[in-house]
Scaffold this motif. Structure first.
Motif, PDB file in Angstrom:
ATOM      1  N   PRO A 239       0.909  -1.691  -0.216  1.00  7.68           N
ATOM      2  CA  PRO A 239       0.224   0.267  -0.194  1.00  7.68           C
ATOM      3  C   PRO A 239       0.986   1.739  -0.176  1.00  7.68           C
ATOM      4  CG  PRO A 239      -0.418  -1.312   1.878  1.00  7.68           C
ATOM      5  CD  PRO A 239       0.703  -2.078   1.019  1.00  7.68           C
ATOM      6  N   SER A 240       1.665   1.263   0.709  1.00  9.89           N
ATOM      7  CA  SER A 240       2.868   2.503   0.106  1.00  9.89           C
ATOM      8  C   SER A 240       3.816   2.849  -0.553  1.00  9.89           C
ATOM      9  CB  SER A 240       3.882   2.590   1.379  1.00  9.89           C
ATOM     10  OG  SER A 240       2.956   2.192   2.994  1.00  9.89           O
ATOM     11  N   MET A 241       3.749   2.047  -1.577  1.00  4.99           N
ATOM     12  CA  MET A 241       4.747   2.166  -2.882  1.00  4.99           C
ATOM     13  C   MET A 241       3.401   2.066  -4.445  1.00  4.99           C
ATOM     14  SD  MET A 241       6.817  -1.048  -2.162  1.00  4.99           S
ATOM     15  CE  MET A 241       8.125  -1.198  -3.979  1.00  4.99           C
ATOM     16  N   LYS A 242       2.078   1.804  -3.847  1.00  2.39           N
ATOM     17  CA  LYS A 242       1.641   1.657  -5.189  1.00  2.39           C
ATOM     18  C   LYS A 242       1.521   3.313  -6.618  1.00  2.39           C
ATOM     19  CE  LYS A 242      -3.069   0.007  -3.336  1.00  2.39           C
ATOM     20  NZ  LYS A 242      -4.123   0.427  -3.116  1.00  2.39           N
ATOM     21  N   PRO A 243       2.538   3.629  -6.044  1.00  6.32           N
ATOM     22  CA  PRO A 243       2.752   5.027  -7.562  1.00  6.32           C
ATOM     23  C   PRO A 243       3.978   4.217  -7.679  1.00  6.32           C
ATOM     24  CG  PRO A 243       2.776   6.201  -5.555  1.00  6.32           C
ATOM     25  CD  PRO A 243       2.213   5.146  -4.620  1.00  6.32           C
ATOM     26  N   GLN A 244       4.690   3.609  -7.251  1.00 12.46           N
ATOM     27  CA  GLN A 244       5.872   2.209  -7.982  1.00 12.46           C
ATOM     28  C   GLN A 244       5.519   1.389  -8.779  1.00 12.46           C
ATOM     29  OE1 GLN A 244       6.496   3.797  -5.136  1.00 12.46           O
ATOM     30  NE2 GLN A 244       7.836   5.219  -6.042  1.00 12.46           N
ATOM     31  N   MET A 245       4.410   1.476  -7.945  1.00  5.99           N
ATOM     32  CA  MET A 245       3.910  -0.563  -8.815  1.00  5.99           C
ATOM     33  C   MET A 245       3.516  -0.429  -9.364  1.00  5.99           C
ATOM     34  SD  MET A 245       3.402  -3.085  -4.757  1.00  5.99           S
ATOM     35  CE  MET A 245       2.966  -4.071  -6.139  1.00  5.99           C
ATOM     36  N   ALA A 310      -7.291  -2.140 -22.023  1.00  2.05           N
ATOM     37  CA  ALA A 310      -7.576  -2.790 -20.982  1.00  2.05           C
ATOM     38  C   ALA A 310      -7.108  -3.234 -19.448  1.00  2.05           C
ATOM     39  CB  ALA A 310      -8.220  -3.803 -22.210  1.00  2.05           C
ATOM     40  N   ALA A 311      -6.081  -3.732 -20.556  1.00  2.06           N
ATOM     41  CA  ALA A 311      -4.353  -4.026 -19.560  1.00  2.06           C
ATOM     42  C   ALA A 311      -4.243  -2.097 -18.527  1.00  2.06           C
ATOM     43  CB  ALA A 311      -3.249  -4.537 -19.406  1.00  2.06           C
ATOM     44  N   MET A 312      -3.861  -1.249 -19.271  1.00  2.00           N
ATOM     45  CA  MET A 312      -3.978  -0.127 -18.286  1.00  2.00           C
ATOM     46  C   MET A 312      -4.843  -0.226 -17.146  1.00  2.00           C
ATOM     47  SD  MET A 312      -0.486   1.129 -19.392  1.00  2.00           S
ATOM     48  CE  MET A 312       0.233   0.670 -20.720  1.00  2.00           C
ATOM     49  N   LYS A 313      -6.301  -0.341 -17.765  1.00  2.00           N
ATOM     50  CA  LYS A 313      -7.177   0.004 -16.955  1.00  2.00           C
ATOM     51  C   LYS A 313      -7.210  -0.956 -15.802  1.00  2.00           C
ATOM     52  CE  LYS A 313     -10.739   2.776 -17.073  1.00  2.00           C
ATOM     53  NZ  LYS A 313     -10.579   4.613 -16.361  1.00  2.00           N
ATOM     54  N   LEU A 318      -5.829  -1.722 -10.009  1.00  2.00           N
ATOM     55  CA  LEU A 318      -4.597  -2.627  -8.204  1.00  2.00           C
ATOM     56  C   LEU A 318      -4.291  -1.090  -7.680  1.00  2.00           C
ATOM     57  CD1 LEU A 318      -3.882  -5.862 -10.390  1.00  2.00           C
ATOM     58  CD2 LEU A 318      -5.808  -5.222  -8.482  1.00  2.00           C
ATOM     59  N   PHE A 319      -3.632  -0.908  -9.209  1.00  2.00           N
ATOM     60  CA  PHE A 319      -2.332   0.517  -7.997  1.00  2.00           C
ATOM     61  C   PHE A 319      -2.389   1.720  -7.794  1.00  2.00           C
ATOM     62  CE2 PHE A 319      -0.013  -3.296  -9.659  1.00  2.00           C
ATOM     63  CZ  PHE A 319       0.231  -3.831  -8.574  1.00  2.00           C
ATOM     64  N   GLY A 320      -3.769   2.356  -8.602  1.00  2.00           N
ATOM     65  CA  GLY A 320      -3.985   3.152  -8.540  1.00  2.00           C
ATOM     66  C   GLY A 320      -4.641   3.730  -7.616  1.00  2.00           C
ATOM     67  N   LYS A 322      -6.792   5.442  -4.537  1.00  2.00           N
ATOM     68  CA  LYS A 322      -8.341   5.124  -4.433  1.00  2.00           C
ATOM     69  C   LYS A 322      -9.231   6.780  -4.255  1.00  2.00           C
ATOM     70  CE  LYS A 322      -8.757   0.888  -5.214  1.00  2.00           C
ATOM     71  NZ  LYS A 322      -6.887   0.999  -5.857  1.00  2.00           N
ATOM     72  N   ASP A 323     -10.494   6.913  -3.719  1.00  2.00           N
ATOM     73  CA  ASP A 323     -10.685   7.938  -2.506  1.00  2.00           C
ATOM     74  C   ASP A 323     -10.506   7.944  -1.338  1.00  2.00           C
ATOM     75  OD1 ASP A 323     -12.072   8.424  -5.010  1.00  2.00           O
ATOM     76  OD2 ASP A 323     -13.908   7.357  -4.768  1.00  2.00           O
ATOM     77  N   GLY A 324      -9.512   9.132  -1.366  1.00  2.00           N
ATOM     78  CA  GLY A 324      -9.462   9.058   0.417  1.00  2.00           C
ATOM     79  C   GLY A 324      -8.307   9.290   0.768  1.00  2.00           C
ATOM     80  N   GLU A 325      -6.895   8.622  -0.441  1.00  2.00           N
ATOM     81  CA  GLU A 325      -5.717   7.933  -0.425  1.00  2.00           C
ATOM     82  C   GLU A 325      -5.113   9.312  -1.379  1.00  2.00           C
ATOM     83  OE1 GLU A 325      -5.407   3.226  -1.145  1.00  2.00           O
ATOM     84  OE2 GLU A 325      -4.962   4.448  -2.224  1.00  2.00           O
TER      85      GLU A 325
END
Length: 325
Positions: A239-245, A310-313, A318-320, A322-325
């Motif tokens: 959860p802490s490195m979602k942008p890099q993932m 479709a793969a990008m979406k 999965l890693f974009g 979310k609301d409140g983050e």
């Protein structure tokens, strides 16, 4: 007389309370206010338009035509798309299944392997970590040279091939195996080589992402009951490195879908035997540069673009953020 008085009153009211600006007016005013920023963005926007946006639009338009690069394109409507589903047996029997299998192993499995290797390297001391990172990242820099020099020698079909010699020394096989010429093994070899070369920019992004994780979160996690390293990875690290993932996932998708040239580099043939290593990109090259059916090749490119989208979406889901983050 009353009408004149009412007209003047209406004009006076309109001057005092003018109508709200239209959407176009608001857009023009915003562009004017930010004109300096758009001026600095202009070089990128021009290059993006000339080399990405316009080619994509041209490919979409050409996908509805029959064009051989010599005569004027002839509009055919959805004929190319219908032919892809009903008549293109090579695409249905070879290119599409091969691409799905290749994308499954090189995409999700290769992505998880990249994360796991990056996590293992991050556990090493800093001095050793840099050397190991360089050693794993180096194959992605070598590119086609490594394919020709290393892997063709490793999978050579004679007695001096590294893999054949190893297996024969331990009595696993009796005669040399034609790894790159046998349709039974070619796609699997392509998957192995692509995963080996997949530790590129996305791998470095993941490795850098571990440095962005707040160390205090691990201490707080231990207080809350996290006791194993696997729980730390699942509840804190990921959860802490979602942008890099997310960046790594996008790079993995791009690398997977543009990997059609690997079969040509390994075998030296634009079309592999029995279409064993035939991916969607090879199918596009076949129709574009061998058959010169550019309209049909454009349609295949649009289909590949839709798969990529479709793969990008899915990656963003999965890693974009979310609301409140």
């Amino acid at each position: 007389m009353k009408e004149q008085v009412a007209y003047k009153a209406g004009v006076a009211a309109a001057l005092k309370h003018p109508a709200p600006p239209s959407r176009l007016q608001r857009l023009l005013r915003s562009l004017y206010r930010e004109r300096i920023a758009y001026l600095f963005m202009a070089p990128f926007l021009l290059c993006f338009t000339a080399f990405i946006l316009l080619p994509v639009l041209m490919a979409i338009l050409m996908s509805f035509t029959s064009y051989d690069a010599f005569r004027i394109p002839h509009f055919t409507g959805f004929k190319n798309y219908i032919s892809l589903i009903t008549q293109d047996t090579v695409f249905m029997k070879h290119a599409l299944p091969n691409t799905i299998k290749f994308a499954f192993f090189v995409g999700p499995i290769g992505y998880l392997l990249t994360f796991f290797i990056a996590w293992l390297i991050y556990q090493l001391p800093k001095s050793v970590r840099d050397l190991v990172t360089l050693a794993i990242y180096a194959p992605s820099i070598a590119g086609g040279i490594a394919l020709v020099v290393v892997w063709q020698a490793a999978f050579s079909g004679d007695y001096v091939g590294y893999l054949n010699q190893f297996l024969m020394n331990y009595n696993m096989i009796e005669t040399p195996v034609l790894w790159l010429q046998n349709p039974k093994y070619l796609l699997n070899v392509m998957i192995v080589v692509t995963i080996w070369m997949g530790f590129g920019v996305g791998f470095l992004a993941m490795l850098a992402g571990f440095d962005t994780v707040n160390r205090e979160l691990y201490e707080a996690g231990r207080i809350d009951g996290i006791s194993t390293r696997l729980q730390e990875v699942y509840y804190i690290t990921v959860p802490s490195m979602k942008p890099q993932m997310l960046f790594s996932a996008v790079m993995a998708i791009v690398g997977t879908l543009k990997a059609g040239a690997i079969s040509v580099q390994l075998t030296g043939m634009p079309i592999t035997k029995q279409y064993a290593g035939h991916l969607m990109l090879n199918h596009i090259d076949d129709y574009a540069f061998i058959r010169f059916e550019l309209g049909y090749a454009s349609m295949l490119s649009v289909v590949l673009l839709l798969f990529s989208y479709a793969a990008m979406k899915l990656s963003y889901r999965l890693f974009g953020p979310k609301d409140g983050e």
